[in-house]
Design a protein around this motif. Structure first.
Motif, PDB file in Angstrom:
ATOM      1  N   LEU A 117      -9.094   8.351  -0.366  1.00  5.48           N
ATOM      2  CA  LEU A 117      -8.960   7.085   0.309  1.00  5.48           C
ATOM      3  C   LEU A 117     -10.448   6.731   0.491  1.00  5.48           C
ATOM      4  O   LEU A 117     -10.931   5.378   0.033  1.00  5.48           O
ATOM      5  CB  LEU A 117      -8.700   7.219   1.665  1.00  5.48           C
ATOM      6  N   LYS A 118     -11.264   7.429   0.412  1.00  2.00           N
ATOM      7  CA  LYS A 118     -12.789   6.880   0.359  1.00  2.00           C
ATOM      8  C   LYS A 118     -13.112   6.631  -0.721  1.00  2.00           C
ATOM      9  O   LYS A 118     -13.899   5.698  -0.894  1.00  2.00           O
ATOM     10  CB  LYS A 118     -13.644   8.260   0.830  1.00  2.00           C
ATOM     11  N   MET A 136     -11.888   3.193  -1.215  1.00  2.00           N
ATOM     12  CA  MET A 136     -12.777   2.297  -0.558  1.00  2.00           C
ATOM     13  C   MET A 136     -14.032   1.650  -1.316  1.00  2.00           C
ATOM     14  O   MET A 136     -14.468   0.566  -1.429  1.00  2.00           O
ATOM     15  CB  MET A 136     -12.812   2.786   0.793  1.00  2.00           C
ATOM     16  N   LYS A 186     -12.855   0.007  -4.311  1.00  2.00           N
ATOM     17  CA  LYS A 186     -11.991  -1.253  -4.149  1.00  2.00           C
ATOM     18  C   LYS A 186     -11.067  -1.090  -5.165  1.00  2.00           C
ATOM     19  O   LYS A 186     -10.365  -2.201  -5.512  1.00  2.00           O
ATOM     20  CB  LYS A 186     -12.903  -2.538  -4.406  1.00  2.00           C
ATOM     21  N   GLU A 198      -7.800  -3.125  -3.447  1.00  4.68           N
ATOM     22  CA  GLU A 198      -7.942  -4.594  -3.727  1.00  4.68           C
ATOM     23  C   GLU A 198      -7.834  -4.758  -5.015  1.00  4.68           C
ATOM     24  O   GLU A 198      -7.089  -5.685  -5.181  1.00  4.68           O
ATOM     25  CB  GLU A 198      -9.545  -4.783  -3.269  1.00  4.68           C
ATOM     26  N   ILE A 210      -8.486  -6.174   1.142  1.00  5.27           N
ATOM     27  CA  ILE A 210      -7.910  -5.305   2.444  1.00  5.27           C
ATOM     28  C   ILE A 210      -8.833  -5.188   3.709  1.00  5.27           C
ATOM     29  O   ILE A 210      -9.927  -5.050   3.336  1.00  5.27           O
ATOM     30  CB  ILE A 210      -7.879  -3.852   1.639  1.00  5.27           C
ATOM     31  N   LYS A 251     -10.682  -4.050   6.977  1.00  4.30           N
ATOM     32  CA  LYS A 251     -11.075  -2.684   7.735  1.00  4.30           C
ATOM     33  C   LYS A 251     -10.118  -2.174   8.615  1.00  4.30           C
ATOM     34  O   LYS A 251     -10.040  -0.848   8.311  1.00  4.30           O
ATOM     35  CB  LYS A 251     -12.350  -2.931   8.348  1.00  4.30           C
ATOM     36  N   TYR A 310      -7.869  -0.148   6.356  1.00  4.17           N
ATOM     37  CA  TYR A 310      -8.059   1.075   5.800  1.00  4.17           C
ATOM     38  C   TYR A 310      -8.086   2.342   7.110  1.00  4.17           C
ATOM     39  O   TYR A 310      -8.045   3.393   7.002  1.00  4.17           O
ATOM     40  CB  TYR A 310      -9.603   1.035   5.516  1.00  4.17           C
ATOM     41  N   GLU A 311      -8.351   1.559   8.219  1.00  3.05           N
ATOM     42  CA  GLU A 311      -8.415   2.517   9.365  1.00  3.05           C
ATOM     43  C   GLU A 311      -7.059   3.106   9.729  1.00  3.05           C
ATOM     44  O   GLU A 311      -7.113   4.241  10.038  1.00  3.05           O
ATOM     45  CB  GLU A 311      -9.042   1.898  10.606  1.00  3.05           C
ATOM     46  N   LEU A 348      -4.810   3.378   7.588  1.00  2.00           N
ATOM     47  CA  LEU A 348      -4.547   4.137   6.255  1.00  2.00           C
ATOM     48  C   LEU A 348      -4.921   5.622   6.683  1.00  2.00           C
ATOM     49  O   LEU A 348      -4.390   6.830   6.306  1.00  2.00           O
ATOM     50  CB  LEU A 348      -4.810   3.482   5.236  1.00  2.00           C
ATOM     51  N   GLU A 349      -6.229   5.499   7.057  1.00  2.00           N
ATOM     52  CA  GLU A 349      -7.067   6.943   7.298  1.00  2.00           C
ATOM     53  C   GLU A 349      -6.208   7.788   8.672  1.00  2.00           C
ATOM     54  O   GLU A 349      -5.933   9.040   8.354  1.00  2.00           O
ATOM     55  CB  GLU A 349      -8.400   6.663   7.843  1.00  2.00           C
TER      56      GLU A 349
END
Ligand SMILES: [Zn+2]
Length: 97
Positions: free
Chosen positions: A54-55, A58, A61, A64, A71, A73, A76-77, A79-80
């Motif tokens: 995931l990192k 990000m 991208k 994206e 996408i 933030k 992403y949060e 998803l995390e």
């Protein structure tokens, strides 16, 4: 008869893995979703069930580029959080909304 196993590429580490070992992210008319059942219609992207991927995704991208959309933030949060919960044995991915 040989069984056909679909493989997909992780948008983070770029390795190719059996589809069912990856997490599907889908872009639909209503937005971006974590498609844990891999059944939602729409443009899909795949990522390992791994926070490191995931990192990487990000940073590069990858999501994206793959989904051709921005996408947030927040996503992403989410998803995390999802991946962290997946790491907990009792968590049932099927009930995630
Ligand atoms: Zn990966």
């Amino acid at each position: 008869m040989q069984e056909f196993i679909p493989h997909r590429k992780c948008v983070g580490c770029m390795s190719i893995k059996p589809k069912k070992e990856l997490l599907r992210i889908v872009r639909t008319d209503k937005g971006i979703f974590i498609d844990s059942k891999q059944k939602m219609p729409g443009r899909g992207a795949y990522i390992c069930k791994d926070l490191e991927c995931l990192k990487l995704a990000m940073k590069k991208k990858g999501l994206e580029k793959s989904l051709k959309v921005n996408i947030s933030k927040d996503f992403y949060e989410k998803l995390e959080e999802f991946l962290k919960k997946l790491a907990v044995k009792s968590f049932d991915a099927e009930v995630w909304e």
